[in-house]
Design a protein around this motif. Structure first.
Motif, PDB file in Angstrom:
ATOM      1  N   CYS A 100       0.853  -1.189   0.000  1.00 28.01           N
ATOM      2  CA  CYS A 100       0.000   0.000   0.000  1.00 28.01           C
ATOM      3  C   CYS A 100       0.886   1.235   0.000  1.00 28.01           C
ATOM      4  O   CYS A 100       2.073   1.164   0.327  1.00 28.01           O
ATOM      5  N   ARG A 101       0.287   2.349  -0.371  1.00 21.08           N
ATOM      6  CA  ARG A 101       0.975   3.646  -0.273  1.00 21.08           C
ATOM      7  C   ARG A 101       0.218   4.569   0.677  1.00 21.08           C
ATOM      8  O   ARG A 101       0.790   5.508   1.195  1.00 21.08           O
ATOM      9  N   ASP A 102      -1.070   4.313   0.857  1.00 24.13           N
ATOM     10  CA  ASP A 102      -1.849   5.098   1.820  1.00 24.13           C
ATOM     11  C   ASP A 102      -2.992   4.259   2.371  1.00 24.13           C
ATOM     12  O   ASP A 102      -3.235   3.140   1.933  1.00 24.13           O
ATOM     13  N   LEU A 103      -3.677   4.788   3.356  1.00 24.36           N
ATOM     14  CA  LEU A 103      -4.716   4.069   4.096  1.00 24.36           C
ATOM     15  C   LEU A 103      -5.861   3.577   3.212  1.00 24.36           C
ATOM     16  O   LEU A 103      -6.441   2.515   3.463  1.00 24.36           O
ATOM     17  N   GLU A 104      -6.161   4.307   2.145  1.00 30.43           N
ATOM     18  CA  GLU A 104      -7.289   3.940   1.276  1.00 30.43           C
ATOM     19  C   GLU A 104      -7.066   2.617   0.549  1.00 30.43           C
ATOM     20  O   GLU A 104      -8.005   1.985   0.098  1.00 30.43           O
ATOM     21  N   GLU A 105      -5.824   2.179   0.423  1.00 29.70           N
ATOM     22  CA  GLU A 105      -5.524   0.933  -0.282  1.00 29.70           C
ATOM     23  C   GLU A 105      -5.655  -0.293   0.620  1.00 29.70           C
ATOM     24  O   GLU A 105      -5.578  -1.419   0.144  1.00 29.70           O
ATOM     25  N   CYS A 106      -5.865  -0.078   1.911  1.00 27.11           N
ATOM     26  CA  CYS A 106      -5.967  -1.184   2.872  1.00 27.11           C
ATOM     27  C   CYS A 106      -7.422  -1.477   3.216  1.00 27.11           C
ATOM     28  O   CYS A 106      -8.282  -0.609   3.076  1.00 27.11           O
ATOM     29  N   PRO A 107      -7.690  -2.697   3.701  1.00 31.85           N
ATOM     30  CA  PRO A 107      -9.044  -3.032   4.126  1.00 31.85           C
ATOM     31  C   PRO A 107      -9.500  -2.148   5.287  1.00 31.85           C
ATOM     32  O   PRO A 107      -8.677  -1.549   5.988  1.00 31.85           O
ATOM     33  N   ARG A 111      -4.250  -0.529   8.801  1.00 32.96           N
ATOM     34  CA  ARG A 111      -3.460   0.668   8.540  1.00 32.96           C
ATOM     35  C   ARG A 111      -2.327   0.343   7.575  1.00 32.96           C
ATOM     36  O   ARG A 111      -1.901  -0.810   7.478  1.00 32.96           O
ATOM     37  N   CYS A 112      -1.850   1.358   6.875  1.00 32.02           N
ATOM     38  CA  CYS A 112      -0.736   1.196   5.946  1.00 32.02           C
ATOM     39  C   CYS A 112       0.544   1.520   6.708  1.00 32.02           C
ATOM     40  O   CYS A 112       0.772   2.660   7.093  1.00 32.02           O
ATOM     41  N   ALA A 113       1.356   0.502   6.969  1.00 37.51           N
ATOM     42  CA  ALA A 113       2.588   0.675   7.738  1.00 37.51           C
ATOM     43  C   ALA A 113       3.791   0.614   6.808  1.00 37.51           C
ATOM     44  O   ALA A 113       3.938  -0.340   6.048  1.00 37.51           O
ATOM     45  N   ARG A 114       4.648   1.619   6.872  1.00 37.33           N
ATOM     46  CA  ARG A 114       5.869   1.616   6.062  1.00 37.33           C
ATOM     47  C   ARG A 114       6.847   0.615   6.634  1.00 37.33           C
ATOM     48  O   ARG A 114       6.990   0.478   7.844  1.00 37.33           O
ATOM     49  N   LEU A 115       7.546  -0.084   5.758  1.00 30.31           N
ATOM     50  CA  LEU A 115       8.494  -1.099   6.200  1.00 30.31           C
ATOM     51  C   LEU A 115       9.818  -0.491   6.638  1.00 30.31           C
ATOM     52  O   LEU A 115      10.386  -0.871   7.649  1.00 30.31           O
ATOM     53  N   MET A 116      10.348   0.436   5.862  1.00 30.72           N
ATOM     54  CA  MET A 116      11.642   1.044   6.158  1.00 30.72           C
ATOM     55  C   MET A 116      11.473   2.558   6.207  1.00 30.72           C
ATOM     56  O   MET A 116      11.166   3.167   5.195  1.00 30.72           O
ATOM     57  N   PRO A 117      11.692   3.165   7.371  1.00 29.86           N
ATOM     58  CA  PRO A 117      11.576   4.623   7.434  1.00 29.86           C
ATOM     59  C   PRO A 117      12.624   5.288   6.545  1.00 29.86           C
ATOM     60  O   PRO A 117      13.765   4.852   6.486  1.00 29.86           O
ATOM     61  N   GLY A 118      12.215   6.315   5.839  1.00 29.44           N
ATOM     62  CA  GLY A 118      13.134   7.042   4.979  1.00 29.44           C
ATOM     63  C   GLY A 118      13.380   6.379   3.643  1.00 29.44           C
ATOM     64  O   GLY A 118      14.031   6.942   2.782  1.00 29.44           O
ATOM     65  N   GLY A 119      12.882   5.163   3.459  1.00 30.05           N
ATOM     66  CA  GLY A 119      13.080   4.453   2.199  1.00 30.05           C
ATOM     67  C   GLY A 119      11.980   4.798   1.218  1.00 30.05           C
ATOM     68  O   GLY A 119      11.581   5.944   1.072  1.00 30.05           O
ATOM     69  N   GLU A 121       8.162   4.831  -0.453  1.00 33.01           N
ATOM     70  CA  GLU A 121       6.848   5.186   0.085  1.00 33.01           C
ATOM     71  C   GLU A 121       5.957   3.962   0.273  1.00 33.01           C
ATOM     72  O   GLU A 121       4.896   4.048   0.851  1.00 33.01           O
ATOM     73  N   ASP A 122       6.394   2.806  -0.237  1.00 32.03           N
ATOM     74  CA  ASP A 122       5.581   1.594  -0.135  1.00 32.03           C
ATOM     75  C   ASP A 122       5.540   1.074   1.290  1.00 32.03           C
ATOM     76  O   ASP A 122       6.514   1.158   2.028  1.00 32.03           O
ATOM     77  N   GLY A 123       4.419   0.517   1.647  1.00 30.06           N
ATOM     78  CA  GLY A 123       4.241  -0.104   2.945  1.00 30.06           C
ATOM     79  C   GLY A 123       3.427  -1.371   2.771  1.00 30.06           C
ATOM     80  O   GLY A 123       3.228  -1.848   1.649  1.00 30.06           O
ATOM     81  N   VAL A 124       2.956  -1.926   3.867  1.00 31.98           N
ATOM     82  CA  VAL A 124       2.070  -3.086   3.833  1.00 31.98           C
ATOM     83  C   VAL A 124       0.867  -2.806   4.717  1.00 31.98           C
ATOM     84  O   VAL A 124       0.955  -2.061   5.690  1.00 31.98           O
ATOM     85  N   CYS A 125      -0.243  -3.410   4.371  1.00 30.30           N
ATOM     86  CA  CYS A 125      -1.451  -3.264   5.171  1.00 30.30           C
ATOM     87  C   CYS A 125      -1.301  -4.115   6.428  1.00 30.30           C
ATOM     88  O   CYS A 125      -1.006  -5.307   6.346  1.00 30.30           O
TER      89      CYS A 125
END
Length: 138
Positions: A100-107, A111-119, A121-125
């Protein structure tokens, strides 16, 4: 500084250099050992041993959606290829997720959590802490 203290300081510097060089060599040697070569010591009978969770590889194509349990076969059973561990118990709390890139892409409720700070913009729900295995509503 006196001549004696300068000599002592120089010896200390050389000792520190050789000590650091020795530790570096030992670290490089230790990192070169392959996991297959490491000796395995059996656990005493009746002892509880905490190990990493190693899921099996699914024999069938991925079929589980976001929110479903992926404890047994890990990411190989998730359509997205992402299986998150979100509970404190080592053998429980594995759920399929998605990028995900923002909350709207998650169920809903996730929440959309970033995996690596500063890396990137992609995260995972990430599911809420009370989540139980079920297909998540979009």
């Amino acid at each position: 500084m006196t001549g004696r203290s300068v000599a002592r300081s120089a010896r200390a510097g050389r000792f520190g250099y050789w000590l650091a060089l020795g530790w570096s060599a030992a670290l490089l040697w230790a990192c070169d050992v392959q996991p297959e070569e490491a000796p395995r010591v059996p656990a005493p009978a009746g002892a509880k041993v905490l190990t990493e969770h190693r899921p099996l590889t699914a024999a069938s194509p991925p079929s589980k959606s976001v929110g479903e349990d992926c404890t047994t076969y890990g990411r190989s059973e998730c359509v997205s290829g992402i299986c998150l561990h979100v509970k404190p118990q080592p053998g429980a709390g594995y759920f399929c997720s998605q990028t995900c890139r923002d909350l709207e892409e998650c169920p809903e409720g996730w929440r959309c959590a970033r995996l690596m700070p500063g890396g990137s913009e992609d995260g995972v729900c990430q599911p809420p802490s009370s989540w139980v295995s079920a297909v998540a509503s979009p």
